[in-house]
Design a protein around this motif. Structure first.
Motif, PDB file in Angstrom:
ATOM      1  N   GLY A 174      17.256 -89.390   2.665  1.00 54.29           N
ATOM      2  CA  GLY A 174      17.318 -90.783   2.227  1.00 54.29           C
ATOM      3  C   GLY A 174      15.941 -91.397   2.052  1.00 54.29           C
ATOM      4  N   LEU A 175      15.826 -92.234   1.024  1.00 52.68           N
ATOM      5  CA  LEU A 175      14.611 -93.021   0.796  1.00 52.68           C
ATOM      6  C   LEU A 175      15.070 -94.455   0.589  1.00 52.68           C
ATOM      7  CD1 LEU A 175      12.835 -90.738  -1.868  1.00 52.68           C
ATOM      8  CD2 LEU A 175      12.173 -90.992   0.521  1.00 52.68           C
ATOM      9  N   GLN A 176      14.701 -95.322   1.493  1.00 48.94           N
ATOM     10  CA  GLN A 176      15.173 -96.715   1.377  1.00 48.94           C
ATOM     11  C   GLN A 176      14.015 -97.675   1.573  1.00 48.94           C
ATOM     12  OE1 GLN A 176      18.184 -95.664   4.280  1.00 48.94           O
ATOM     13  NE2 GLN A 176      19.642 -96.940   3.151  1.00 48.94           N
ATOM     14  N   TRP A 177      13.926 -98.612   0.658  1.00 49.30           N
ATOM     15  CA  TRP A 177      12.893 -99.643   0.756  1.00 49.30           C
ATOM     16  C   TRP A 177      13.326-100.675   1.788  1.00 49.30           C
ATOM     17  CZ3 TRP A 177       8.103-100.939  -0.051  1.00 49.30           C
ATOM     18  CH2 TRP A 177       7.731-102.288  -0.075  1.00 49.30           C
ATOM     19  N   GLU A 178      12.407-100.973   2.710  1.00 49.71           N
ATOM     20  CA  GLU A 178      12.709-101.947   3.757  1.00 49.71           C
ATOM     21  C   GLU A 178      11.858-103.176   3.507  1.00 49.71           C
ATOM     22  OE1 GLU A 178      13.630 -99.908   7.991  1.00 49.71           O
ATOM     23  OE2 GLU A 178      11.666-100.843   7.759  1.00 49.71           O
ATOM     24  N   GLU A 179      12.505-104.245   3.084  1.00 54.32           N
ATOM     25  CA  GLU A 179      11.774-105.453   2.706  1.00 54.32           C
ATOM     26  C   GLU A 179      10.999-106.014   3.899  1.00 54.32           C
ATOM     27  OE1 GLU A 179      12.251-106.448  -0.757  1.00 54.32           O
ATOM     28  OE2 GLU A 179      10.352-107.364  -0.185  1.00 54.32           O
ATOM     29  N   SER A 180      11.600-105.938   5.094  1.00 58.38           N
ATOM     30  CA  SER A 180      10.971-106.577   6.251  1.00 58.38           C
ATOM     31  C   SER A 180       9.614-105.949   6.571  1.00 58.38           C
ATOM     32  CB  SER A 180      11.891-106.476   7.467  1.00 58.38           C
ATOM     33  OG  SER A 180      12.220-105.114   7.671  1.00 58.38           O
ATOM     34  N   SER A 181       9.520-104.628   6.453  1.00 52.86           N
ATOM     35  CA  SER A 181       8.247-103.984   6.799  1.00 52.86           C
ATOM     36  C   SER A 181       7.417-103.655   5.557  1.00 52.86           C
ATOM     37  CB  SER A 181       8.502-102.701   7.586  1.00 52.86           C
ATOM     38  OG  SER A 181       9.245-101.792   6.792  1.00 52.86           O
ATOM     39  N   ARG A 182       8.006-103.852   4.368  1.00 53.81           N
ATOM     40  CA  ARG A 182       7.389-103.460   3.093  1.00 53.81           C
ATOM     41  C   ARG A 182       6.961-101.992   3.137  1.00 53.81           C
ATOM     42  NH1 ARG A 182       5.860-107.665   4.932  1.00 53.81           N
ATOM     43  NH2 ARG A 182       3.781-106.931   5.514  1.00 53.81           N
ATOM     44  N   ARG A 183       7.885-101.197   3.625  1.00 52.54           N
ATOM     45  CA  ARG A 183       7.669 -99.757   3.723  1.00 52.54           C
ATOM     46  C   ARG A 183       8.914 -99.031   3.240  1.00 52.54           C
ATOM     47  NH1 ARG A 183       3.446-101.639   4.670  1.00 52.54           N
ATOM     48  NH2 ARG A 183       1.980-101.239   6.366  1.00 52.54           N
ATOM     49  N   TRP A 184       8.716 -97.794   2.829  1.00 51.81           N
ATOM     50  CA  TRP A 184       9.851 -96.911   2.570  1.00 51.81           C
ATOM     51  C   TRP A 184      10.269 -96.265   3.881  1.00 51.81           C
ATOM     52  CZ3 TRP A 184      12.749 -96.358  -1.693  1.00 51.81           C
ATOM     53  CH2 TRP A 184      12.275 -96.993  -2.844  1.00 51.81           C
ATOM     54  N   ARG A 185      11.569 -96.220   4.066  1.00 47.32           N
ATOM     55  CA  ARG A 185      12.117 -95.554   5.257  1.00 47.32           C
ATOM     56  C   ARG A 185      12.593 -94.185   4.771  1.00 47.32           C
ATOM     57  NH1 ARG A 185      17.234 -95.885   7.557  1.00 47.32           N
ATOM     58  NH2 ARG A 185      17.190 -95.561   9.798  1.00 47.32           N
ATOM     59  N   VAL A 186      11.890 -93.163   5.230  1.00 52.91           N
ATOM     60  CA  VAL A 186      12.183 -91.799   4.779  1.00 52.91           C
ATOM     61  C   VAL A 186      12.945 -91.109   5.903  1.00 52.91           C
ATOM     62  CG1 VAL A 186      11.162 -89.619   3.993  1.00 52.91           C
ATOM     63  CG2 VAL A 186       9.989 -91.799   3.509  1.00 52.91           C
ATOM     64  N   THR A 187      14.186 -90.726   5.635  1.00 52.13           N
ATOM     65  CA  THR A 187      14.970 -90.065   6.681  1.00 52.13           C
ATOM     66  C   THR A 187      15.262 -88.628   6.275  1.00 52.13           C
ATOM     67  OG1 THR A 187      16.908 -91.102   5.685  1.00 52.13           O
ATOM     68  CG2 THR A 187      16.067 -92.107   7.682  1.00 52.13           C
ATOM     69  N   ASP A 465      20.626 -87.953  -1.163  1.00 52.84           N
ATOM     70  CA  ASP A 465      21.826 -88.788  -1.302  1.00 52.84           C
ATOM     71  C   ASP A 465      21.496 -90.229  -1.668  1.00 52.84           C
ATOM     72  OD1 ASP A 465      23.525 -86.728  -0.837  1.00 52.84           O
ATOM     73  OD2 ASP A 465      23.455 -86.977   1.350  1.00 52.84           O
ATOM     74  N   THR A 466      20.485 -90.772  -0.995  1.00 50.38           N
ATOM     75  CA  THR A 466      20.205 -92.194  -1.157  1.00 50.38           C
ATOM     76  C   THR A 466      18.761 -92.419  -1.577  1.00 50.38           C
ATOM     77  OG1 THR A 466      21.670 -92.544   0.722  1.00 50.38           O
ATOM     78  CG2 THR A 466      20.310 -94.419   0.082  1.00 50.38           C
ATOM     79  N   ILE A 467      18.575 -93.069  -2.711  1.00 52.27           N
ATOM     80  CA  ILE A 467      17.238 -93.582  -3.059  1.00 52.27           C
ATOM     81  C   ILE A 467      17.460 -95.039  -3.443  1.00 52.27           C
ATOM     82  CG2 ILE A 467      15.166 -93.342  -4.472  1.00 52.27           C
ATOM     83  CD1 ILE A 467      15.888 -90.443  -5.031  1.00 52.27           C
ATOM     84  N   GLY A 472      18.623-102.957  -2.072  1.00 55.09           N
ATOM     85  CA  GLY A 472      19.597-101.870  -2.001  1.00 55.09           C
ATOM     86  C   GLY A 472      19.955-101.269  -3.351  1.00 55.09           C
ATOM     87  N   GLN A 473      19.147-101.584  -4.370  1.00 57.49           N
ATOM     88  CA  GLN A 473      19.396-101.043  -5.716  1.00 57.49           C
ATOM     89  C   GLN A 473      19.236 -99.507  -5.715  1.00 57.49           C
ATOM     90  OE1 GLN A 473      19.161-102.602  -9.465  1.00 57.49           O
ATOM     91  NE2 GLN A 473      20.066-100.569  -9.453  1.00 57.49           N
ATOM     92  N   SER A 474      20.287 -98.822  -6.143  1.00 56.34           N
ATOM     93  CA  SER A 474      20.216 -97.355  -6.170  1.00 56.34           C
ATOM     94  C   SER A 474      19.436 -96.886  -7.401  1.00 56.34           C
ATOM     95  CB  SER A 474      21.619 -96.769  -6.222  1.00 56.34           C
ATOM     96  OG  SER A 474      21.544 -95.414  -6.607  1.00 56.34           O
ATOM     97  N   LEU A 475      18.529 -95.954  -7.173  1.00 60.91           N
ATOM     98  CA  LEU A 475      17.784 -95.385  -8.302  1.00 60.91           C
ATOM     99  C   LEU A 475      18.737 -94.748  -9.305  1.00 60.91           C
ATOM    100  CD1 LEU A 475      14.815 -94.345  -9.313  1.00 60.91           C
ATOM    101  CD2 LEU A 475      15.772 -92.170  -8.602  1.00 60.91           C
ATOM    102  N   TYR A 476      19.763 -94.127  -8.779  1.00 59.74           N
ATOM    103  CA  TYR A 476      20.676 -93.414  -9.676  1.00 59.74           C
ATOM    104  C   TYR A 476      21.410 -94.400 -10.591  1.00 59.74           C
ATOM    105  CZ  TYR A 476      19.584 -89.779  -6.306  1.00 59.74           C
ATOM    106  OH  TYR A 476      18.908 -88.906  -5.494  1.00 59.74           O
ATOM    107  N   ASP A 477      21.674 -95.604 -10.105  1.00 56.00           N
ATOM    108  CA  ASP A 477      22.269 -96.623 -10.974  1.00 56.00           C
ATOM    109  C   ASP A 477      21.216 -97.174 -11.932  1.00 56.00           C
ATOM    110  OD1 ASP A 477      24.685 -96.371  -9.776  1.00 56.00           O
ATOM    111  OD2 ASP A 477      24.350 -98.017  -8.344  1.00 56.00           O
ATOM    112  N   TYR A 478      20.016 -97.366 -11.371  1.00 64.51           N
ATOM    113  CA  TYR A 478      18.952 -97.975 -12.177  1.00 64.51           C
ATOM    114  C   TYR A 478      18.640 -97.127 -13.406  1.00 64.51           C
ATOM    115  CZ  TYR A 478      14.715-100.732 -12.979  1.00 64.51           C
ATOM    116  OH  TYR A 478      13.762-101.564 -13.512  1.00 64.51           O
ATOM    117  N   GLY A 493      11.030-102.800  -8.933  1.00 68.26           N
ATOM    118  CA  GLY A 493      12.113-102.888  -7.948  1.00 68.26           C
ATOM    119  C   GLY A 493      12.081-101.738  -6.953  1.00 68.26           C
ATOM    120  N   PHE A 494      11.178-100.801  -7.177  1.00 65.38           N
ATOM    121  CA  PHE A 494      11.025 -99.663  -6.259  1.00 65.38           C
ATOM    122  C   PHE A 494       9.542 -99.575  -5.880  1.00 65.38           C
ATOM    123  CE2 PHE A 494      14.811 -99.080  -8.661  1.00 65.38           C
ATOM    124  CZ  PHE A 494      15.705 -98.447  -7.821  1.00 65.38           C
ATOM    125  N   PRO A 495       9.054-100.556  -5.116  1.00 63.42           N
ATOM    126  CA  PRO A 495       7.603-100.663  -4.880  1.00 63.42           C
ATOM    127  C   PRO A 495       7.048 -99.403  -4.215  1.00 63.42           C
ATOM    128  CG  PRO A 495       8.800-102.548  -3.961  1.00 63.42           C
ATOM    129  CD  PRO A 495       9.822-101.547  -4.375  1.00 63.42           C
TER     130      PRO A 495
END
Ligand code: NDP
Length: 621
Positions: A174-187, A465-467, A472-478, A493-495
């Protein structure tokens, strides 16, 4: 003068006369025979019940480790050439808080996983291997074997000190942008949670194996594996040592006849009791002529020779030679370009419009392919096998292959070929073997040389699975209606999510040249963002939209060419061929024009179109 004295066949080739209408008709007949309406959906994904073909590493046993939970500036996803070059350029730019994550147990990417017998690069080593002058390295042979390339990847890793930054044996989920920390959360599947300001996607175009979409794969009671997870415990031999002596009493099938199978088959043929090759579409097989590097030639090379050679390869594949162009590589990749150049010279270089030039190219294409078919007759003694092995399509419809042992392997009594084009592929796998043309053939071992996910759905291709970007905009939808980027490397939208590869940039057949271009650009973007105090950066919606518009306006429509090609990954299995090649939307003016454009963008210095991401705000740079 950097031309290679090793070179054997420069200049135009001697090609036979042809009947162009008859060939066009034959190509169309052969195309339709293989065309399947379901396109890429015909393949089985190596996931779920089929993940046993993929989700393991037969080459490295890493010790267990604790999950990593930390924060870093840049995550580079992928440790193949794209990741190595990009991470190297970051380190050079002083950006060292970097982590490279790779599923494999070492660097190398493709060259880590593909260890099948005979694995070799079919592009000249002096062109394909990156950073040769910086690394002060001269390849051993004109066309390098996989062992040398893998070791070279490791030495690039050491050169830039990248090992200390690597997290191997790790699969990002998973790769998720976290607005609060302005970081990508890489799981990751290994339980890691890493926060990063930038994530660079260096995942390569083809790395997940696919399987033929036939029933019964799981029912086979013998042994089976995909070529990218070669089972040397079963076959005997090892990486770089293709002595497959454990197969001497085995009946082996190999499905597929692409660039991989072409390199495996001669080695299998030498050792197995019986080898049966299941072929749907024959590859184009030309002369290889590999040889050790001539040290005297190497000594005479002038500084800058490598870039010059990479550019020459690029022009040979992607360009059109004019009167003064010299082909420094002079091998089969640029034969067609050289032949067209020779004809135009004979004609006295008349003015030619694009259509006229393409017509001339088509004639030369048919003549060159006729030469290739003649090689089959000249090499393969059994006329039945020879007929099956002849390719009926235009140059570059499939990847050209170069091998001096493949065709000859069919002169062995223990090597046979079965043409499965009439049924558009093998029909089924059973407990005992393979059903083709209505007949069950029994085997001890089935080797899947059936290639990789390439033009499939992106989630399936990337296997992540998740980018998710902002909100919460999915790259796959974008990207579901097409790629949207600035320069193919960043998106609104994907800083801080940055890309390498074949998306909306200046694509080159000289792949590693393209990765270096992107690596330098990304190092600049990250370096500048940090200097200017941004957390990260993204293009504005307007800048992205303008680039997408520009790319689409300049897009060179080559759909007519791809539509008449036999199905394959180059043309999305023949479905909407032009739009969905593995190359994405290409920047029409090409690699060199794109290089000028992004250099000018950097020189201008304002990071035009980008906006900094800082706490609580996005602002133009
Ligand atoms: P490919 O996708 O090129 O080949 C897959 C093969 O499997 C094709 O021959 C295909 O037939 C066949 N196939 C698929 N489904 C079926 C079916 N149902 N029945 C019968 N046959 C089937 O994969 P490769 O691994 O050979 O090569 C992939 C790419 O990897 C190359 O194109 C190249 O880019 C790269 N590579 C590069 C090398 C290098 O030297 N640099 C060396 C090896 C690979 P069909 O053609 O009809 O679809």
């Amino acid at each position: 003068m950097n031309a290679n004295p090793n070179f054997i066949s420069c200049g135009a080739t001697d090609t036979p006369d042809i009947d162009i209408e008859a060939l066009r008709a034959r190509y169309e007949e052969e195309r339709l025979k293989r065309h399947r309406a379901e396109g890429f959906a015909q393949y089985i994904e190596a996931r779920g019940e089929y993940e046993e073909f993929f989700e393991f590493d037969p080459y490295t046993k890493l010790p267990p480790r604790e999950p990593v939970n930390d924060e870093i500036d840049v995550v580079v996803l992928g440790g193949g050439f794209a990741g190595l070059i990009t991470a190297g350029r970051l380190v050079e730019a002083g950006i060292t808080n970097v982590r490279i994550i790779d599923r494999g147990g070492d660097f190398g990417g493709t060259w880590y996983w593909n260890r099948y017998p005979g694995v070799q690069c079919d592009v000249e080593s002096y062109t394909y291997l990156p950073l040769l002058e910086e690394m002060n390295y001269m390849p051993k042979d004109r066309y390098s074997y996989g062992t040398e390339i893998f070791e070279y990847c490791q030495s690039i890793g050491r050169h830039f000190g990248l090992y200390e930054h690597a997290l191997f044996g790790t699969t990002v989920e998973g790769l998720q942008w976290e607005e609060s920390s302005r970081r990508w959360r890489v799981t990751t599947r290994q339980g890691d949670t890493i926060r990063a300001r930038f994530v660079i996607m260096a995942v390569g175009p083809i790395n997940r194996p696919k399987l033929p979409g036939v029933p019964g794969i799981k029912s086979f009671k013998g042994h089976s594996f995909h070529t990218m997870r070669w089972d040397y415990d079963y076959t005997g031999g090892g990486f770089g040592n293709p002595v497959l002596d454990k197969l001497k009493d085995k009946r082996v099938a190999i499905i597929g006849t692409g660039a991989t199978a072409i390199q495996c088959v001669p080695n299998l043929g030498k050792y197995v009791k019986q080898l049966t090759v299941f072929q749907r579409t024959p590859s184009y097989i030309d002369f290889r002529g590999n040889m050790p590097t001539d040290p005297d030639w190497a000594k005479k090379l002038n500084p800058g020779w490598h870039a010059e050679r990479m550019n020459s390869f690029h022009t040979g594949i992607n360009g059109i030679y004019g009167p003064d162009d010299e082909d420094l590589i002079c091998d089969g990749w640029s034969e067609l370009n050289r032949n067209v150049q020779a004809r135009r010279k004979e004609m006295g270089w008349p003015e030619m419009g694009f259509e006229e030039l393409m017509s001339l190219r088509e004639v030369e294409d048919h003549r060159a392919m006729e030469r290739i078919r003649k090689r089959v007759d000249d090499t393969v003694k059994d006329p039945r096998k020879a007929e099956i092995l002849k390719p009926w399509y235009r140059f570059l419809c499939k990847r050209p292959c170069f091998n001096d042992d493949y065709l000859d392997a069919f002169n062995r009594d223990n090597v046979d070929i079965i043409d499965v084009s009439a049924t558009k592929g093998i029909e089924a796998i059973t407990e005992k073997g393979i059903v083709a043309n209505g007949v069950e053939h029994e085997f001890d071992c089935i080797i899947y040389s059936t290639g990789f996910e390439s033009t499939t759905d992106l989630r399936r291709k990337y296997g992540i699975d998740t980018i998710e970007g902002r909100g919460g905009q999915s790259l796959y939808d974008y990207w579901k209606d097409g790629f949207r980027t600035l320069h193919g490397m960043s998106l609104n939208g994907f800083p801080g999510l940055l890309w390498t590869g074949w998306i909306q940039g200046g694509v080159s057949g000289s792949t590693t040249l393209m990765y270096d271009q992107q690596g330098r650009h990304l190092a600049y973007i990250i370096g500048e963002t940090m200097k200017r105090g941004g957390d990260t950066v993204e293009p504005s919606a307007e800048a992205e939209a303008a680039w997408v518009k520009h790319v689409r306006e300049t897009f060179y429509y080559d759909g007519d060419f791809w539509a008449q090609c036999t199905p394959g990954y180059n043309n999305n299995e023949g479905i909407e061929a032009s739009r969905y090649t593995i190359f994405g939307d290409m920047y029409g003016p090409g690699y060199n024009a794109f290089d000028d454009l992004i250099r000018a963008w950097r020189d201008e210095g304002s990071m035009a179109g980008m906006q900094m991401v800082r706490e609580g705000q996005n602002e133009s740079v």
